[in-house]
Motif scaffolding. Structure first.
Motif, PDB file in Angstrom:
ATOM      1  N   GLU A   7       0.938  -1.210   0.097  1.00 29.31           N
ATOM      2  CA  GLU A   7      -0.762  -0.015   0.021  1.00 29.31           C
ATOM      3  C   GLU A   7       1.329   1.326   0.022  1.00 29.31           C
ATOM      4  O   GLU A   7       0.454   1.753  -0.905  1.00 29.31           O
ATOM      5  CB  GLU A   7      -0.874  -0.137   0.710  1.00 29.31           C
ATOM      6  N   ASP A   8       1.816   0.953   0.750  1.00 25.17           N
ATOM      7  CA  ASP A   8       2.820   2.263   0.807  1.00 25.17           C
ATOM      8  C   ASP A   8       3.937   2.383  -0.265  1.00 25.17           C
ATOM      9  O   ASP A   8       3.137   3.706  -0.710  1.00 25.17           O
ATOM     10  CB  ASP A   8       3.608   2.401   1.593  1.00 25.17           C
ATOM     11  N   SER A   9       4.161   1.764  -0.872  1.00 27.12           N
ATOM     12  CA  SER A   9       4.866   2.130  -2.655  1.00 27.12           C
ATOM     13  C   SER A   9       3.693   2.495  -3.299  1.00 27.12           C
ATOM     14  O   SER A   9       4.542   3.213  -4.130  1.00 27.12           O
ATOM     15  CB  SER A   9       5.776   0.414  -2.529  1.00 27.12           C
ATOM     16  N   ILE A  10       2.777   1.898  -3.494  1.00 31.04           N
ATOM     17  CA  ILE A  10       1.889   2.501  -4.463  1.00 31.04           C
ATOM     18  C   ILE A  10       1.239   3.612  -4.278  1.00 31.04           C
ATOM     19  O   ILE A  10       1.240   4.647  -4.770  1.00 31.04           O
ATOM     20  CB  ILE A  10       0.489   1.791  -4.915  1.00 31.04           C
ATOM     21  N   ARG A  11       1.227   3.779  -2.661  1.00 31.11           N
ATOM     22  CA  ARG A  11       0.732   5.097  -2.616  1.00 31.11           C
ATOM     23  C   ARG A  11       1.858   6.335  -3.022  1.00 31.11           C
ATOM     24  O   ARG A  11       1.916   7.393  -3.529  1.00 31.11           O
ATOM     25  CB  ARG A  11       0.440   5.418  -1.125  1.00 31.11           C
ATOM     26  N   ALA A  12       2.761   5.899  -2.552  1.00 32.45           N
ATOM     27  CA  ALA A  12       4.118   6.649  -3.164  1.00 32.45           C
ATOM     28  C   ALA A  12       4.584   7.045  -4.403  1.00 32.45           C
ATOM     29  O   ALA A  12       4.446   8.486  -4.959  1.00 32.45           O
ATOM     30  CB  ALA A  12       5.497   5.959  -1.950  1.00 32.45           C
ATOM     31  N   ALA A  13       4.174   6.085  -4.844  1.00 30.30           N
ATOM     32  CA  ALA A  13       4.360   6.307  -6.909  1.00 30.30           C
ATOM     33  C   ALA A  13       3.423   7.290  -7.332  1.00 30.30           C
ATOM     34  O   ALA A  13       3.403   8.081  -7.677  1.00 30.30           O
ATOM     35  CB  ALA A  13       4.229   4.850  -6.594  1.00 30.30           C
ATOM     36  N   LEU A  14       1.924   7.199  -7.165  1.00 30.37           N
ATOM     37  CA  LEU A  14       1.147   7.938  -7.078  1.00 30.37           C
ATOM     38  C   LEU A  14       1.245   9.783  -6.835  1.00 30.37           C
ATOM     39  O   LEU A  14       0.708  10.337  -7.575  1.00 30.37           O
ATOM     40  CB  LEU A  14       0.152   7.685  -6.631  1.00 30.37           C
ATOM     41  N   ALA A  15       1.590   9.742  -5.575  1.00 26.79           N
ATOM     42  CA  ALA A  15       1.927  11.141  -5.136  1.00 26.79           C
ATOM     43  C   ALA A  15       3.146  11.423  -5.810  1.00 26.79           C
ATOM     44  O   ALA A  15       2.864  12.504  -6.243  1.00 26.79           O
ATOM     45  CB  ALA A  15       2.558  11.183  -3.660  1.00 26.79           C
ATOM     46  N   ASP A  16       3.956  10.987  -5.948  1.00 26.42           N
ATOM     47  CA  ASP A  16       5.493  11.650  -6.848  1.00 26.42           C
ATOM     48  C   ASP A  16       4.799  11.353  -8.391  1.00 26.42           C
ATOM     49  O   ASP A  16       4.973  12.675  -9.136  1.00 26.42           O
ATOM     50  CB  ASP A  16       6.591  10.401  -7.137  1.00 26.42           C
ATOM     51  N   ARG A  17       4.753  10.132  -9.047  1.00 28.14           N
ATOM     52  CA  ARG A  17       4.532  10.736 -10.160  1.00 28.14           C
ATOM     53  C   ARG A  17       3.080  10.993 -11.214  1.00 28.14           C
ATOM     54  O   ARG A  17       2.785  11.348 -11.914  1.00 28.14           O
ATOM     55  CB  ARG A  17       4.216   9.482 -10.919  1.00 28.14           C
ATOM     56  N   LEU A  18       2.499  11.110 -10.153  1.00 29.25           N
ATOM     57  CA  LEU A  18       0.833  12.141 -10.582  1.00 29.25           C
ATOM     58  C   LEU A  18       0.558  13.285  -9.705  1.00 29.25           C
ATOM     59  O   LEU A  18      -0.621  14.198  -9.973  1.00 29.25           O
ATOM     60  CB  LEU A  18      -0.415  11.027 -10.970  1.00 29.25           C
ATOM     61  N   LYS A  19       1.872  13.668  -8.991  1.00 28.50           N
ATOM     62  CA  LYS A  19       0.876  14.829  -7.968  1.00 28.50           C
ATOM     63  C   LYS A  19       0.377  14.509  -7.193  1.00 28.50           C
ATOM     64  O   LYS A  19      -0.685  16.534  -7.070  1.00 28.50           O
ATOM     65  CB  LYS A  19       1.272  16.219  -9.162  1.00 28.50           C
ATOM     66  N   ALA A  20      -0.329  14.012  -7.023  1.00 28.29           N
ATOM     67  CA  ALA A  20      -1.520  13.460  -5.759  1.00 28.29           C
ATOM     68  C   ALA A  20      -1.168  14.353  -4.695  1.00 28.29           C
ATOM     69  O   ALA A  20      -0.437  14.448  -3.706  1.00 28.29           O
ATOM     70  CB  ALA A  20      -1.751  11.658  -5.862  1.00 28.29           C
ATOM     71  N   SER A  21      -3.136  15.201  -4.699  1.00 28.02           N
ATOM     72  CA  SER A  21      -2.576  15.815  -3.504  1.00 28.02           C
ATOM     73  C   SER A  21      -3.366  14.729  -2.418  1.00 28.02           C
ATOM     74  O   SER A  21      -3.112  14.979  -1.353  1.00 28.02           O
ATOM     75  CB  SER A  21      -3.544  17.280  -3.335  1.00 28.02           C
ATOM     76  N   HIS A  22      -3.778  13.203  -2.683  1.00 25.81           N
ATOM     77  CA  HIS A  22      -4.700  12.634  -1.614  1.00 25.81           C
ATOM     78  C   HIS A  22      -4.753  11.496  -2.615  1.00 25.81           C
ATOM     79  O   HIS A  22      -5.554  11.317  -3.205  1.00 25.81           O
ATOM     80  CB  HIS A  22      -5.920  12.647  -1.561  1.00 25.81           C
ATOM     81  N   VAL A  23      -4.210  10.497  -1.622  1.00 24.67           N
ATOM     82  CA  VAL A  23      -4.204   8.760  -2.053  1.00 24.67           C
ATOM     83  C   VAL A  23      -4.705   7.931  -1.171  1.00 24.67           C
ATOM     84  O   VAL A  23      -3.867   7.567  -0.449  1.00 24.67           O
ATOM     85  CB  VAL A  23      -3.184   8.554  -2.988  1.00 24.67           C
ATOM     86  N   GLU A  24      -5.152   7.361  -1.430  1.00 19.95           N
ATOM     87  CA  GLU A  24      -5.460   6.278   0.265  1.00 19.95           C
ATOM     88  C   GLU A  24      -5.696   4.698  -1.058  1.00 19.95           C
ATOM     89  O   GLU A  24      -5.710   4.816  -1.988  1.00 19.95           O
ATOM     90  CB  GLU A  24      -7.819   6.334   0.087  1.00 19.95           C
ATOM     91  N   VAL A  25      -5.178   4.210  -0.410  1.00 23.63           N
ATOM     92  CA  VAL A  25      -4.815   2.677  -1.171  1.00 23.63           C
ATOM     93  C   VAL A  25      -5.064   1.636  -0.071  1.00 23.63           C
ATOM     94  O   VAL A  25      -4.480   1.520   1.026  1.00 23.63           O
ATOM     95  CB  VAL A  25      -2.624   2.169  -1.795  1.00 23.63           C
TER      96      VAL A  25
END
Length: 109
Positions: A7-25
Motif C-alpha cells: 500500500e505504501d509503495s503504491i501510495r508514494a508512487a502515485l503521489a510522486d508520479r501524478l502529483k496526487a494531493s490525496h491517495v488512499e490505497v
C-alpha cells in the motif's frame, strides 16, 4: 527479484508520479499484495474523462501493475473530491465493490 508491492509503495508512487494531493490505497488480498483498490485525487485529471484518467494511472504504475493480480482505481480532481466529501460527510474512499470487509473473497495468504 522484483520489489514487493505494498500500500505504501503504491501510495508514494502515485503521489510522486501524478502529483496526487490525496491517495488512499487498500490491499484487498488479505496482506499478500496481489489485489489493490485506490482513491486518487490529482489535478492531472482535470479535463480528462474516466478512460484517460485510468490510462494515466496505469502508465504511472506500469511496473507495479505488472506484478499484481488485480487493481482498481477511483480517480478524481481535487474539486470533485471535495464535492463528494461534502455530499457524503467524508464517507468516501477506494471502491470496495466485490469485496467482503474490504478483502477479495477466496484469497488467503
Amino acid at each position: 527479484m522484483a520489489q514487493s508491492i505494498t500500500e505504501d509503495s503504491i501510495r508514494a508512487a502515485l503521489a510522486d508520479r501524478l502529483k496526487a494531493s490525496h491517495v488512499e490505497v487498500q490491499d484487498m488480498s488479505g496482506g499478500c499484495g496481489q489485489a489493490f483498490t485506490s482513491l486518487i485525487v490529482s489535478p492531472e485529471f482535470a479535463g480528462k474523462n474516466s478512460l484517460k484518467r485510468h490510462r494515466l494511472v496505469n502508465a504511472a504504475l506500469k511496473d507495479e501493475i505488472a506484478q499484481i493480480h488485480a487493481w482498481s482505481a477511483k480517480c478524481q480532481t481535487p474539486e470533485e473530491y471535495e464535492k463528494e466529501r461534502a455530499a457524503t460527510g467524508g464517507n468516501d474512499g477506494p471502491p470496495l465493490e466485490g469485496t467482503v470487509g474490504g478483502e477479495v473473497t477466496g484469497v488467503s495468504q
